[in-house]
Design a protein around this motif. Structure first.
Motif: not given
Ligand code: NAP
Length: 281
Positions: A24-25, A112-113, A144, A194-195, A234-236
């Motif tokens: 995820g970005t 997206h929404w 969504n 991961l909330a 997501k993680s950077t």
């Protein structure tokens, strides 16, 4: 370049396969996105989730282009941003997304929404179907959407979204909507799996992590995988990308799954679909 992760694939209703695990970005700042996506691809991710709203599609596209991977080795999802629902605006926005990502064909394009207060999202869905029909997106879907939104677009067009990407994690397990998706042939993808990190200090998760000899994030990601959900953490940080992806050599027991299930409390970390309006994220 590491080999592709051993992520299972899930078949969408039109036959297209989506890797169950992806990257995820959201909130990956434009200046960090090139390096982050290069890292993700280098350590084996082959499914990237982005959106015009995230302001990083150009950097994501450059990273994929420079990775040396063939186009069909990377599954790319993007999303139609809220101001562009009107048919011609949607067509223009989709063309710009392809340009920014430097590709001729997207794998999955999502609304997206729903923006139900201000837009005719049924008409938007009809426009989305053009992009699959002309081959510029291999599949189209939603994000969504709740039950009434899904029923409205299916009633009008007879075509269900291939996938609905919704906020879903142990604090918001979304059992009813996931069940409806299954009945309608819609694949479920979990956003903020991961909330946004809140689950990683939950005592129940920490106990299970200790018991399994894995990290809290790995335990939560396993819960998504074992529920059959598409999951896009997501993680950077490269070491966390590696850790989050190292989840294909262990399994949670039925009892461990049930302990995580018990955390469901209808708690959101993101916006409610009925309350997102133009300009919101
Ligand atoms: N369709 C939609 O409306 C929508 C909405 C929100 C999100 N999404 C998608 O879903 C993706 C994931 O959701 P998200 O980014 O909101 O949240 P998330 O993946 O649930 O959590 C990301 C947070 O967890 C931290 N983290 C990740 N792995 C970790 C680990 N192993 N140990 C410790 N901390 C860790 C990250 O920090 P660091 O980066 O500092 O490591 C970041 O703060 C998004 O990136 C986006 O692609 C879609």
């Amino acid at each position: 370049m590491a080999n592709a992760l051993p992520s299972p694939a899930i078949q969408l209703h039109n036959g297209v396969l989506i890797p169950q695990f992806g990257y995820g970005t959201y909130k990956v700042r434009a200046e960090d996105a090139y390096r982050a996506v290069r890292d993700a691809l280098e350590v084996g991710y082959r499914h990237i989730d982005t959106a015009e709203m995230y302001g990083n599609e150009a950097q994501v596209g450059a990273a994929i282009a420079d990775s040396g991977l063939a186009r069909d080795e990377v599954f790319i999802t993007s999303k139609l941003n809220n101001p562009y629902h009107e048919p011609q605006a949607a067509r223009d926005a989709f063309a710009k997304t392809l340009d920014d990502l430097r590709i001729d064909q997207l794998d999955l394009f999502l609304i997206h929404w729903p923006m139900a207060q201000t837009t005719n999202y049924v008409e938007t869905w009809q426009t989305m179907l053009e992009f699959e029909a002309d081959g510029r997106s291999r599949a189209v879907g939603t994000s969504n959407f709740q039950e009434h939104h899904l029923r409205a677009i299916i009633d009008a067009t007879g075509v269900a979204p291939a996938l609905n990407q919704i906020e879903l994690h142990p604090y918001l397990a979304q059992r009813q909507l996931v069940q409806l998706h299954a009945e309608l042939g819609i694949v479920t993808a979990s956003w903020s799996p991961l909330a946004r990190g809140a689950l990683l200090s939950d005592p129940v998760v920490l106990d299970l992590a200790q018991e399994a000899g894995r990290s809290a994030a790995q335990v939560v990601i396993r819960w998504h995988l074992q529920r059959g959900l598409v999951v896009i953490p997501k993680s950077t940080h490269r070491e966390r990308m590696i850790q989050n992806a190292d989840v294909f050599d262990f399994e949670l027991s039925a009892q461990q799954m049930a302990s995580i299930d018990s955390l469901d409390q209808n708690r959101r970390v993101g916006s409610h679909p009925d309350r997102v309006e133009l300009g919101d994220r």
